[in-house]
Design an enzyme around this catalytic site. Structure first.
Site, PDB file in Angstrom:
ATOM      1  N   GLY A 189       0.842  -1.188   0.000  1.00 57.49           N
ATOM      2  CA  GLY A 189       0.000   0.000   0.000  1.00 57.49           C
ATOM      3  C   GLY A 189       0.877   1.237   0.000  1.00 57.49           C
ATOM      4  O   GLY A 189       2.015   1.199   0.463  1.00 57.49           O
ATOM      5  N   THR A 190       0.327   2.307  -0.547  1.00 59.61           N
ATOM      6  CA  THR A 190       1.163   3.508  -0.662  1.00 59.61           C
ATOM      7  C   THR A 190       0.559   4.710   0.055  1.00 59.61           C
ATOM      8  O   THR A 190       0.218   4.606   1.210  1.00 59.61           O
ATOM      9  CB  THR A 190       1.450   3.821  -2.132  1.00 59.61           C
ATOM     10  OG1 THR A 190       0.220   3.792  -2.867  1.00 59.61           O
ATOM     11  CG2 THR A 190       2.368   2.785  -2.730  1.00 59.61           C
ATOM     12  N   THR A 191       0.371   5.805  -0.620  1.00 60.38           N
ATOM     13  CA  THR A 191       0.337   7.132   0.003  1.00 60.38           C
ATOM     14  C   THR A 191      -0.786   7.368   1.016  1.00 60.38           C
ATOM     15  O   THR A 191      -1.973   7.175   0.720  1.00 60.38           O
ATOM     16  CB  THR A 191       0.254   8.195  -1.103  1.00 60.38           C
ATOM     17  OG1 THR A 191       1.254   7.895  -2.091  1.00 60.38           O
ATOM     18  CG2 THR A 191       0.512   9.569  -0.551  1.00 60.38           C
ATOM     19  N   ALA A 214       2.601   4.234  -8.151  1.00 57.22           N
ATOM     20  CA  ALA A 214       2.061   3.328  -7.135  1.00 57.22           C
ATOM     21  C   ALA A 214       0.900   3.944  -6.362  1.00 57.22           C
ATOM     22  O   ALA A 214       0.272   3.267  -5.548  1.00 57.22           O
ATOM     23  CB  ALA A 214       3.161   2.927  -6.152  1.00 57.22           C
TER      24      ALA A 214
END
Length: 281
Positions: free
Chosen positions: A53-55, A228
């Protein structure tokens, strides 16, 4: 002593024996193999491929704090999931957003929720926001072995401090190092771009709605430059998860609210593709 070692009724004796107010301490004593940091990974060459998972972004405003996250999970150069949830309530007055290895991060959040609930039941009172941030730091530190093998979890923690009567944000590194952030913060692969957007648009007098719009703008900028990070997906009706924490507690914006915010940002981007500009003095 013998009575304490036996199972009483439906519950094992361990659940009836007085002990620490920490659920992690309880697991460490009775079932240490259930703690994520105690699991043995198979020997592999290189980094283990797993969905990441990203931001995650957070911003304070007078009266509270907004914590939000995009919905994309990636595995290498592949989109592993388009609608993953990365922001969760920790308790009534706090929330945590996850960046890093998705499976471990979600498991850590569940363990953190149990930790806070266990403390409240044993002590009859909630931990302070500072205490919650410290407990999360300990949990991240216990995952250091996996982080060194590429399975890192780096959350963002935010909540309403009922004692100081304001929203607060805490960021972490993979070793469990904790820092309190002022005004706004971000973590994940798109954090640099999101932070730049928030730095440009933040004001001390933001309303709750303006703060929510700001985090959507920040996530949009992150998605614009970081593959991403996923931006608002109108075709699939996938929008960021946006949560607000105030003196009234934790609240997650409804899909209708996030849809309206996202569409308004997209409409403005048609006129200003690079986003709103900061006012010049």
């Amino acid at each position: 002593m013998e009575a304490n070692t036996r199972s009483t009724g439906r519950l094992p004796a361990a659940f009836l024996t007085p002990g620490s107010s920490s659920f992690m301490d309880f697991l460490s004593e009775h079932q240490p193999e259930m703690l994520p940091g105690n699991r043995q990974l198979p020997r592999t060459q290189g980094v283990i491929e797993a969905p990441h998972g990203t931001t995650i972004v957070a911003v304070t405003f007078p009266g509270g704090v907004v914590l939000a996250g995009d919905r994309r999970a990636t595995m290498g150069n592949v989109i592993a999931q388009r609608d993953i949830e990365k922001v969760f309530p920790a308790d009534e007055y706090s929330a945590v957003g996850i960046a890093g290895t998705a499976g471990l991060a979600v498991e850590m959040v569940k363990l953190f929720q149990l930790e806070l609930e266990h403390f409240e039941k044993v002590e009859g009172a909630q931990l302070s926001l500072e205490g919650k941030a410290n407990r999360l730091s300990t949990m991240i530190r216990s995952n250091l072995g996996m982080a060194m093998q590429g399975l890192a979890v780096v959350p963002l923690f935010a909540g309403y401090d009922v004692d100081r009567e304001r929203g607060r944000i805490f960021s972490y590194d993979v070793t469990g190092g904790r820092s309190e952030e002022h005004n706004f913060a971000s973590t994940g692969s798109g954090s640099v771009f999101a932070r730049g957007a928030m730095k440009k648009l933040f004001r001390d007098d933001l309303s709750e709605e303006q703060a929510a719009t700001l985090v959507v703008q920040a996530l949009y900028d992150a998605a614009d430059d970081d593959s991403a990070t996923g931006g608002p997906d109108v075709a699939r009706r996938i929008y960021p998860i946006i949560t607000v924490i105030t003196e009234d507690g934790f609240r997650r914006l409804t899909e209708e609210e996030t849809s309206e915010l996202s569409r308004s940002v997209l409409q403005r981007r048609l006129e200003e593709p690079d986003g709103p500009k900061a006012a010049l003095l």
